[in-house]
Design a protein around this motif. Structure first.
Motif, PDB file in Angstrom:
ATOM      1  N   VAL A  18       0.855  -1.172   0.000  1.00 17.83           N
ATOM      2  CA  VAL A  18       0.000   0.000   0.000  1.00 17.83           C
ATOM      3  C   VAL A  18       0.899   1.232   0.000  1.00 17.83           C
ATOM      4  CG1 VAL A  18      -0.190   0.024   2.532  1.00 17.83           C
ATOM      5  CG2 VAL A  18      -1.933   1.185   1.149  1.00 17.83           C
ATOM      6  N   MET A  19       0.448   2.296  -0.634  1.00 19.41           N
ATOM      7  CA  MET A  19       1.126   3.585  -0.576  1.00 19.41           C
ATOM      8  C   MET A  19       0.076   4.681  -0.706  1.00 19.41           C
ATOM      9  SD  MET A  19       2.993   3.979  -4.313  1.00 19.41           S
ATOM     10  CE  MET A  19       2.074   3.851  -5.865  1.00 19.41           C
ATOM     11  N   GLY A  20       0.461   5.910  -0.375  1.00 14.51           N
ATOM     12  CA  GLY A  20      -0.449   7.029  -0.558  1.00 14.51           C
ATOM     13  C   GLY A  20      -0.721   7.814   0.703  1.00 14.51           C
ATOM     14  N   TRP A  21      -1.844   8.513   0.695  1.00 13.62           N
ATOM     15  CA  TRP A  21      -2.203   9.465   1.751  1.00 13.62           C
ATOM     16  C   TRP A  21      -2.966   8.747   2.860  1.00 13.62           C
ATOM     17  CZ3 TRP A  21      -0.233  14.342   1.518  1.00 13.62           C
ATOM     18  CH2 TRP A  21       0.396  14.679   0.306  1.00 13.62           C
ATOM     19  N   LEU A  22      -2.194   8.047   3.690  1.00 16.68           N
ATOM     20  CA  LEU A  22      -2.788   7.173   4.688  1.00 16.68           C
ATOM     21  C   LEU A  22      -1.887   7.074   5.909  1.00 16.68           C
ATOM     22  CD1 LEU A  22      -4.971   4.903   5.305  1.00 16.68           C
ATOM     23  CD2 LEU A  22      -3.361   3.315   4.224  1.00 16.68           C
ATOM     24  N   ARG A  23      -2.512   7.038   7.091  1.00 18.69           N
ATOM     25  CA  ARG A  23      -1.777   6.782   8.324  1.00 18.69           C
ATOM     26  C   ARG A  23      -2.636   5.914   9.229  1.00 18.69           C
ATOM     27  NH1 ARG A  23      -1.037  11.808  10.281  1.00 18.69           N
ATOM     28  NH2 ARG A  23      -2.672  11.666  11.864  1.00 18.69           N
ATOM     29  N   PHE A  24      -2.001   4.937   9.904  1.00 15.18           N
ATOM     30  CA  PHE A  24      -2.731   4.076  10.827  1.00 15.18           C
ATOM     31  C   PHE A  24      -1.759   3.510  11.851  1.00 15.18           C
ATOM     32  CE2 PHE A  24      -1.427   1.575   7.153  1.00 15.18           C
ATOM     33  CZ  PHE A  24      -0.866   0.441   7.713  1.00 15.18           C
ATOM     34  N   LYS A  25      -2.306   2.920  12.872  1.00  7.74           N
ATOM     35  CA  LYS A  25      -1.493   2.232  13.871  1.00  7.74           C
ATOM     36  C   LYS A  25      -1.646   0.732  13.695  1.00  7.74           C
ATOM     37  CE  LYS A  25      -1.317   5.719  17.546  1.00  7.74           C
ATOM     38  NZ  LYS A  25      -1.645   6.014  18.962  1.00  7.74           N
ATOM     39  N   ARG A  29       2.178   0.658  16.757  1.00 13.54           N
ATOM     40  CA  ARG A  29       3.207   1.362  15.979  1.00 13.54           C
ATOM     41  C   ARG A  29       2.545   2.167  14.874  1.00 13.54           C
ATOM     42  NH1 ARG A  29       5.979   0.069  11.147  1.00 13.54           N
ATOM     43  NH2 ARG A  29       4.705  -1.830  11.049  1.00 13.54           N
ATOM     44  N   THR A  30       2.913   3.437  14.738  1.00 12.28           N
ATOM     45  CA  THR A  30       2.330   4.289  13.711  1.00 12.28           C
ATOM     46  C   THR A  30       2.968   4.018  12.354  1.00 12.28           C
ATOM     47  OG1 THR A  30       1.817   6.050  15.289  1.00 12.28           O
ATOM     48  CG2 THR A  30       1.929   6.665  12.962  1.00 12.28           C
ATOM     49  N   VAL A  31       2.130   3.733  11.374  1.00 15.11           N
ATOM     50  CA  VAL A  31       2.567   3.571   9.988  1.00 15.11           C
ATOM     51  C   VAL A  31       2.081   4.789   9.225  1.00 15.11           C
ATOM     52  CG1 VAL A  31       2.452   2.153   7.915  1.00 15.11           C
ATOM     53  CG2 VAL A  31       2.415   1.059  10.168  1.00 15.11           C
ATOM     54  N   SER A  32       3.000   5.661   8.826  1.00 14.04           N
ATOM     55  CA  SER A  32       2.631   6.917   8.183  1.00 14.04           C
ATOM     56  C   SER A  32       3.079   6.921   6.730  1.00 14.04           C
ATOM     57  CB  SER A  32       3.244   8.104   8.934  1.00 14.04           C
ATOM     58  OG  SER A  32       2.831   9.320   8.343  1.00 14.04           O
ATOM     59  N   GLU A  51      -5.633   0.151  13.902  1.00 12.99           N
ATOM     60  CA  GLU A  51      -6.551   1.109  14.518  1.00 12.99           C
ATOM     61  C   GLU A  51      -6.143   2.526  14.141  1.00 12.99           C
ATOM     62  OE1 GLU A  51      -6.269   0.754  18.725  1.00 12.99           O
ATOM     63  OE2 GLU A  51      -4.089   0.988  18.780  1.00 12.99           O
ATOM     64  N   ASP A  52      -7.002   3.469  14.492  1.00 12.86           N
ATOM     65  CA  ASP A  52      -6.738   4.903  14.307  1.00 12.86           C
ATOM     66  C   ASP A  52      -6.326   5.231  12.877  1.00 12.86           C
ATOM     67  OD1 ASP A  52      -7.276   5.187  16.983  1.00 12.86           O
ATOM     68  OD2 ASP A  52      -5.169   5.256  17.586  1.00 12.86           O
ATOM     69  N   ILE A  53      -7.099   4.746  11.915  1.00 13.93           N
ATOM     70  CA  ILE A  53      -6.766   4.984  10.518  1.00 13.93           C
ATOM     71  C   ILE A  53      -7.306   6.351  10.090  1.00 13.93           C
ATOM     72  CG2 ILE A  53      -8.842   3.782   9.659  1.00 13.93           C
ATOM     73  CD1 ILE A  53      -7.001   2.717   7.381  1.00 13.93           C
ATOM     74  N   VAL A  54      -6.458   7.143   9.460  1.00 18.26           N
ATOM     75  CA  VAL A  54      -6.849   8.469   8.981  1.00 18.26           C
ATOM     76  C   VAL A  54      -6.294   8.675   7.577  1.00 18.26           C
ATOM     77  CG1 VAL A  54      -7.026   9.531  11.258  1.00 18.26           C
ATOM     78  CG2 VAL A  54      -4.839   9.557  10.054  1.00 18.26           C
ATOM     79  N   SER A  55      -6.963   9.524   6.798  1.00 19.49           N
ATOM     80  CA  SER A  55      -6.526   9.756   5.429  1.00 19.49           C
ATOM     81  C   SER A  55      -7.117  11.058   4.900  1.00 19.49           C
ATOM     82  CB  SER A  55      -6.964   8.597   4.519  1.00 19.49           C
ATOM     83  OG  SER A  55      -6.621   8.861   3.170  1.00 19.49           O
ATOM     84  N   VAL A  56      -6.365  11.704   4.009  1.00 17.57           N
ATOM     85  CA  VAL A  56      -6.882  12.862   3.287  1.00 17.57           C
ATOM     86  C   VAL A  56      -7.021  12.517   1.800  1.00 17.57           C
ATOM     87  CG1 VAL A  56      -6.002  14.578   4.897  1.00 17.57           C
ATOM     88  CG2 VAL A  56      -4.534  13.784   3.032  1.00 17.57           C
ATOM     89  N   ALA A  57      -7.032  11.221   1.490  1.00 11.65           N
ATOM     90  CA  ALA A  57      -7.150  10.767   0.104  1.00 11.65           C
ATOM     91  C   ALA A  57      -8.550  11.031  -0.438  1.00 11.65           C
ATOM     92  CB  ALA A  57      -6.830   9.277   0.007  1.00 11.65           C
TER      93      ALA A  57
END
Length: 236
Positions: A18-25, A29-32, A51-57
């Motif tokens: 996966v790649m792109g405008w995404l961040r999650f734990k 551990r935070t994967v940004s 958990e805690d998945i966020v995105s501006v995609a």
């Protein structure tokens, strides 16, 4: 296949990207991916650790092959297009399909799929949207009914005036596979336009790969084909 976590050796062997405008734990551990949107990261094997998945995609793009995924990464596709790109490296495994469904549910983003215009690409496409025939018992947990077919469509060959050298003849095995897929009842009811394109493939007796678009220009896929199709709604 178990719906639980897999062994570490399995993770290394079956790493999906996966790649792109995404961040999650993942396991705390935070994967940004956002730090460098064109850098690939392994898809989590155990969804329960995410958990805690966020995105501006603005959308999710699923590509069949790692070669195409890397082509988009090299072209800095995610820098110019606020999206998330996923590849299952061919037929998607359980973690890939569960993670994709999780992304769609959590982020409420449109999702598009890019596969080769051949029977196996089409089968991969339907696996994402409708589930695997081998795992019908848990298809509801992993299928993505929102999936739209972005390309490459059999009708794209003439529309984009691709050279004949890009075409390959369907083999007898290909034809049998297409005929079997055409009999699937869900194509009649839920995806008649997909069935029309598949019928066209069979009648023309030819197939071609995503990479055929490079015959127009090297960056045509990333700079024109994908952005234009999404912007103008040219998907089915």
């Amino acid at each position: 296949m178990s719906m639980q976590c897999f062994s570490f050796s399995s993770i290394l062997h079956n790493c999906r990207l996966v790649m792109g405008w995404l961040r999650f734990k993942e396991s705390g551990r935070t994967v940004s991916c956002i730090k460098n949107p064109n850098t690939d990261y392994p898809i989590p094997v155990c969804l329960e650790d995410v958990e805690d998945i966020v995105s501006v995609a603005q959308y999710i793009l699923v590509v069949e092959k790692e070669t195409v995924f890397q082509r988009l990464a090299n072209d800095k596709f995610c820098d110019r297009n606020r999206c998330i790109v996923v590849t299952g490296r061919g037929y998607p495994d359980v973690p890939t399909r569960r993670f994709l469904r999780y992304l769609v549910e959590q982020l409420c983003l449109p999702v598009y799929c890019l596969v080769d215009s051949d029977p196996y690409g089409f089968d991969i496409l339907t696996t994402y949207r409708f589930g695997s025939t081998q795992m019908a018992y848990d298809a509801k947990l992993m299928r993505v009914p929102e999936m739209r077919w972005l390309g490459v469509l059999p009708s794209d060959f003439e529309e984009f005036n691709l050279p004949d050298r890009c075409l390959l003849n369907l083999t007898p095995e290909d034809k049998r596979k297409v005929e079997a897929m055409l009999s699937r009842c869900y194509l009649h009811k839920k995806a008649p336009q997909w069935r029309t394109e598949l019928t066209m493939m069979l009648h023309k007796g030819v197939k071609f790969e995503i990479e055929a678009l490079s015959a127009i220009s090297f960056a045509f896929l990333s700079e024109v084909y994908i952005p234009t199709k999404i912007e103008h709604g040219r998907h089915i």
